[in-house]
Design an enzyme around this catalytic site. Structure first.
Site, PDB file in Angstrom:
ATOM      1  N   LYS A 133      96.824  89.047  54.577  1.00  0.00           N
ATOM      2  CA  LYS A 133      97.892  88.682  55.505  1.00  0.00           C
ATOM      3  C   LYS A 133      99.150  89.366  54.976  1.00  0.00           C
ATOM      4  CE  LYS A 133      99.267  84.534  57.996  1.00  0.00           C
ATOM      5  NZ  LYS A 133      99.063  85.089  59.327  1.00  0.00           N
TER       6      LYS A 133
HETATM    7  N1  PPE Z   1      94.474  86.330  62.849  1.00  0.00           N
HETATM    8  C1  PPE Z   1      95.743  86.760  62.625  1.00  0.00           C
HETATM    9  C2  PPE Z   1      96.059  88.216  62.765  1.00  0.00           C
HETATM   10  C3  PPE Z   1      96.728  85.837  62.269  1.00  0.00           C
HETATM   11  O1  PPE Z   1      97.975  86.256  62.035  1.00  0.00           O
HETATM   12  C4  PPE Z   1      96.401  84.472  62.164  1.00  0.00           C
HETATM   13  C5  PPE Z   1      97.456  83.466  61.808  1.00  0.00           C
HETATM   14  C6  PPE Z   1      95.061  84.073  62.403  1.00  0.00           C
HETATM   15  C7  PPE Z   1      94.137  85.029  62.739  1.00  0.00           C
HETATM   16  C8  PPE Z   1      94.623  82.648  62.248  1.00  0.00           C
HETATM   17  O2  PPE Z   1      94.598  82.264  60.881  1.00  0.00           O
HETATM   18  P1  PPE Z   1      94.874  80.758  60.423  1.00  0.00           P
HETATM   19  O3  PPE Z   1      96.290  80.462  60.697  1.00  0.00           O
HETATM   20  O4  PPE Z   1      94.539  80.769  58.975  1.00  0.00           O
HETATM   21  O5  PPE Z   1      93.968  79.892  61.211  1.00  0.00           O
HETATM   22  N2  PPE Z   1      98.767  83.774  62.248  1.00  0.00           N
HETATM   23  C9  PPE Z   1      99.910  83.167  61.618  1.00  0.00           C
HETATM   24  C10 PPE Z   1     101.196  83.898  61.928  1.00  0.00           C
HETATM   25  C11 PPE Z   1     101.752  83.730  63.295  1.00  0.00           C
HETATM   26  C12 PPE Z   1     103.141  84.311  63.441  1.00  0.00           C
HETATM   27  O6  PPE Z   1     103.537  84.579  64.572  1.00  0.00           O
HETATM   28  O7  PPE Z   1     103.841  84.498  62.445  1.00  0.00           O
HETATM   29  C13 PPE Z   1      99.998  81.683  61.928  1.00  0.00           C
HETATM   30  O8  PPE Z   1      99.323  81.208  62.841  1.00  0.00           O
HETATM   31  O9  PPE Z   1     100.731  80.992  61.217  1.00  0.00           O
END
Ligand code: PPE
Length: 312
Positions: free
Chosen positions: A157
């Site tokens: 991330k």
């Molecule tokens: N894929 C991506 C690319 C992603 O950024 C997130 C979270 C997920 C999947 C889901 O992961 P999880 O949160 O562990 O279930 N995206 C984060 C950032 C959003 C933002 O706009 O900043 C979030 O949901 O916090």
């Protein structure tokens, strides 16, 4: 954005307006930063951070993949976050830890640049809108391909990687959709700009595997477990674009977004065009789990200790 009082920065609590960086911060120029998105929810036992340790472990893994040695342990970051939530007086909030290459070294070799760490919290409402959570969102397959292991690290991330999501999001919003769905380098369904994706076909729940360049979402893992505990079959396999149009139900999962039904993809109605039964059932249990209302998942709620709150 609604401001909070304090930000944690390199071990100190500083006022919101003082949490500033230099314009020659390495991470600003080259995207050399890793971050997390975490949420804290109100529960009967007090504010509780959802799957806190799992998020901080991923934070550490993202840092390692970019050769960044975090100057704080995950336990120190966990305690700092608790203190911050208590001091800011949140009953629920979004939490954004970020570790970035700081000021002092320009150029593409980042190894001499310092690593600074901040944690911010703020109240953040429904990411894809209240109506989206209730009725579902309309999504478009992006013309942008999800980043692959050939050029970046889908499992990390990292800030710079989000230019990919930003382009896909802009394209979908300008075309009048709420979200974009990206395909991977092989043309298989990958994920949303900030969410993982699930597809219900013939009563079986499908989601792309780790090898499809997805982020290993913590909401994804939670929802897989909830679905299996409810007796559903969950299959992790490559999903073809056409399967989205033919699906009975599609939903997205993410910390910010939570669990959001998709009611239309590329102008094809999904199922009846309304959130499906399986989606609804999972959404209900997931919401209960977030708020500490499910005994079985109580270990997912990292309660902010009362003494820390009293110190506010
Ligand atoms: N894929 C991506 C690319 C992603 O950024 C997130 C979270 C997920 C999947 C889901 O992961 P999880 O949160 O562990 O279930 N995206 C984060 C950032 C959003 C933002 O706009 O900043 C979030 O949901 O916090």
């Amino acid at each position: 954005m609604i401001e909070s009082e304090l930000i944690w920065h390199n071990g100190e609590l500083v006022a919101w307006e003082d949490a500033k960086i230099h314009v020659l911060t390495h991470g600003l120029h080259y995207g050399t930063a890793v971050f997390e998105g975490i949420r804290c929810y109100e529960t009967d036992a007090g504010p509780a951070v959802f799957r806190h340790t799992e998020h901080l472990d991923r934070f550490e893994r993202s840092a390692k993949l970019y050769y960044m040695d975090l100057p704080y342990s995950t336990e120190q970051l966990r305690e700092a976050t608790h203190e911050l939530i208590a001091r800011n007086g949140h009953s629920s909030c979004y939490i954004r830890p970020i570790a970035y290459r700081g000021y002092g070294q320009m150029g593409l070799n980042p190894l001499e640049a310092p690593i600074d760490v901040s944690i911010a919290t703020w109240p953040w409402g429904a990411y894809l809108g209240e109506a989206g959570i209730r009725d579902g969102v309309r999504a478009k397959i992006s013309s942008w391909e999800r980043i692959s292991s050939r050029s970046l690290i889908p499992q990390a991330k990292a800030s710079g990687q989000y230019l990919n999501s930003v382009l896909a999001k802009i394209e979908s919003v300008k075309a009048g959709y709420e979200e974009a769905i990206l395909l991977d380098e092989h043309g298989h369904v990958c994920e949303g700009t900030g969410e993982n994706i699930f597809v219900v076909l013939g009563g079986v729940i499908h989601t792309p595997p780790q090898t499809a360049s997805i982020l290993d979402g913590i909401t994804r893992r939670s929802v897989i477990q909830i679905a299996r505990d409810l007796g559903h079959e969950v299959v992790q396999r490559d999903i073809a674009r056409a399967e989205l149009s033919l699906a009975d139900e599609v939903f997205l999962t993410g910390t910010a977004a939570e669990l959001v039904p998709v009611r239309e993809i590329d102008d094809h109605a999904i199922g009846s065009g309304r959130p499906g039964e399986i989606t609804r059932a999972l959404q209900a249990v997931f919401q209960d789990a977030l708020h500490g209302r499910v005994e079985r998942y109580r270990e997912w709620n990292d309660v902010v200790a009362v003494t820390e709150r009293a110190g506010a």
